[in-house]
Design a protein around this motif. Structure first.
Motif, short mmCIF file in Angstrom:
data_model
loop_
_atom_site.label_atom_id
_atom_site.label_comp_id
_atom_site.label_asym_id
_atom_site.label_seq_id
_atom_site.Cartn_x
_atom_site.Cartn_y
_atom_site.Cartn_z
N SER A 157 -33.22 9.59 -16.70
CA SER A 157 -32.71 10.69 -15.88
C SER A 157 -32.20 10.20 -14.53
CB SER A 157 -33.74 11.80 -15.76
OG SER A 157 -34.95 11.32 -15.20
N ASN A 158 -32.83 10.59 -13.43
CA ASN A 158 -32.34 10.21 -12.11
C ASN A 158 -33.04 8.99 -11.54
OD1 ASN A 158 -30.59 12.35 -12.06
ND2 ASN A 158 -32.10 13.76 -11.23
N GLN A 159 -33.83 8.31 -12.35
CA GLN A 159 -34.59 7.16 -11.88
C GLN A 159 -34.34 5.97 -12.79
OE1 GLN A 159 -38.69 8.24 -11.77
NE2 GLN A 159 -38.36 10.11 -10.61
N ALA A 160 -35.00 4.89 -12.50
CA ALA A 160 -34.98 3.73 -13.38
C ALA A 160 -36.42 3.26 -13.52
CB ALA A 160 -34.12 2.63 -12.81
N ARG A 161 -36.73 2.74 -14.68
CA ARG A 161 -38.05 2.16 -14.89
C ARG A 161 -37.89 0.71 -15.28
NH1 ARG A 161 -41.71 5.46 -18.91
NH2 ARG A 161 -40.07 4.90 -20.34
N HIS A 162 -38.92 -0.05 -15.01
CA HIS A 162 -38.94 -1.45 -15.43
C HIS A 162 -39.77 -1.54 -16.70
CE1 HIS A 162 -37.21 -2.82 -11.69
NE2 HIS A 162 -38.15 -2.20 -11.02
N ARG A 163 -39.20 -2.16 -17.71
CA ARG A 163 -39.95 -2.45 -18.93
C ARG A 163 -40.40 -3.89 -18.81
NH1 ARG A 163 -38.37 -0.85 -24.97
NH2 ARG A 163 -40.10 -1.88 -26.02
N VAL A 164 -41.72 -4.10 -18.80
CA VAL A 164 -42.28 -5.43 -18.60
C VAL A 164 -42.89 -5.91 -19.92
CG1 VAL A 164 -43.89 -6.82 -17.25
CG2 VAL A 164 -42.81 -4.82 -16.21
N LYS A 165 -42.36 -7.01 -20.42
CA LYS A 165 -42.90 -7.64 -21.63
C LYS A 165 -43.69 -8.87 -21.17
CE LYS A 165 -41.69 -9.47 -26.15
NZ LYS A 165 -40.59 -9.68 -27.11
N THR A 166 -44.99 -8.86 -21.43
CA THR A 166 -45.88 -9.90 -20.94
C THR A 166 -46.39 -10.76 -22.08
OG1 THR A 166 -46.57 -8.46 -19.14
CG2 THR A 166 -47.99 -10.32 -19.63
N GLU A 167 -46.38 -12.06 -21.88
CA GLU A 167 -46.98 -12.99 -22.83
C GLU A 167 -48.36 -13.39 -22.33
OE1 GLU A 167 -44.49 -16.42 -23.29
OE2 GLU A 167 -43.14 -15.39 -24.66
N VAL A 168 -49.31 -13.44 -23.24
CA VAL A 168 -50.66 -13.91 -22.94
C VAL A 168 -50.97 -15.01 -23.94
CG1 VAL A 168 -53.10 -13.30 -22.81
CG2 VAL A 168 -51.37 -11.66 -22.05
N LEU A 169 -51.41 -16.16 -23.44
CA LEU A 169 -51.76 -17.28 -24.31
C LEU A 169 -53.27 -17.39 -24.42
CD1 LEU A 169 -48.96 -18.00 -22.83
CD2 LEU A 169 -49.42 -20.29 -23.65
N LEU A 170 -53.75 -17.58 -25.63
CA LEU A 170 -55.15 -17.88 -25.86
C LEU A 170 -55.21 -19.33 -26.32
CD1 LEU A 170 -58.11 -17.02 -26.05
CD2 LEU A 170 -57.65 -16.29 -28.40
N VAL A 171 -55.70 -20.19 -25.44
CA VAL A 171 -55.77 -21.63 -25.72
C VAL A 171 -57.17 -21.95 -26.24
CG1 VAL A 171 -55.58 -23.95 -24.75
CG2 VAL A 171 -54.06 -22.13 -23.94
#
Length: 145
Positions: free
Chosen positions: A53-67
């Motif tokens: 609509s009248n705004q913008a959103r950030h789509r955040v794709k996060t990687e998490v590593l399990l070592v």
């Protein structure tokens, strides 16, 4: 930025795993003293803009590593190690089951397993990294003119 505290709590509630800890980066995870061990590392965060609509959103794709690190010594690296079992698989399996399709608080997309890969094979240890992703939307704060 994604908090890994809920991830730690979820993994540390599992029976039979070493205490999972946080690491600043992959090198720190590989330098952890005491094997076997499991370390969570926050990976890349990719941000894209999603119009709304009248705004913008950030789509955040996060990687998490399990070592996961296990002792290598002179034991064979296969399904049958010196103890008669595959130590790496026995550590990874409960963690994968607990994380895949789990929806952490604050996230909009459940956790997906992206890949597992050999991180390092050293004379004393084998280090394996499982990469997970999740996504969340971060709205822009409105600024007044």
């Amino acid at each position: 930025m994604l908090s890994l505290i809920a991830w730690l709590d979820r993994l540390n509630a599992l029976e039979g795993l070493p205490t999972v800890q946080l690491a600043a980066d992959v090198e720190a995870a590989k330098n952890k003293v005491g094997l076997p061990n499991m370390m969570l590392v926050l990976g890349r965060e990719t941000v894209s803009h999603v119009p709304m609509s009248n705004q913008a959103r950030h789509r955040v794709k996060t990687e998490v590593l399990l070592v996961t690190g296990i002792k290598r010594m002179n034991a064979p690296l296969g399904p049958v190690a010196s103890s008669g079992s595959d130590e790496l698989a026995s550590l990874r399996q409960p963690a994968l089951t607990a994380l895949i399709n789990w929806l952490p608080a604050g996230c909009d997309i459940p956790v997906k397993w992206q890949r597992g890969q050999l991180l390092a094979l050293e004379s004393h240890a084998l280090f394996w990294a499982d990469v997970f992703t999740t996504e969340y939307f971060w709205p822009l704060e409105e600024t007044s003119p």
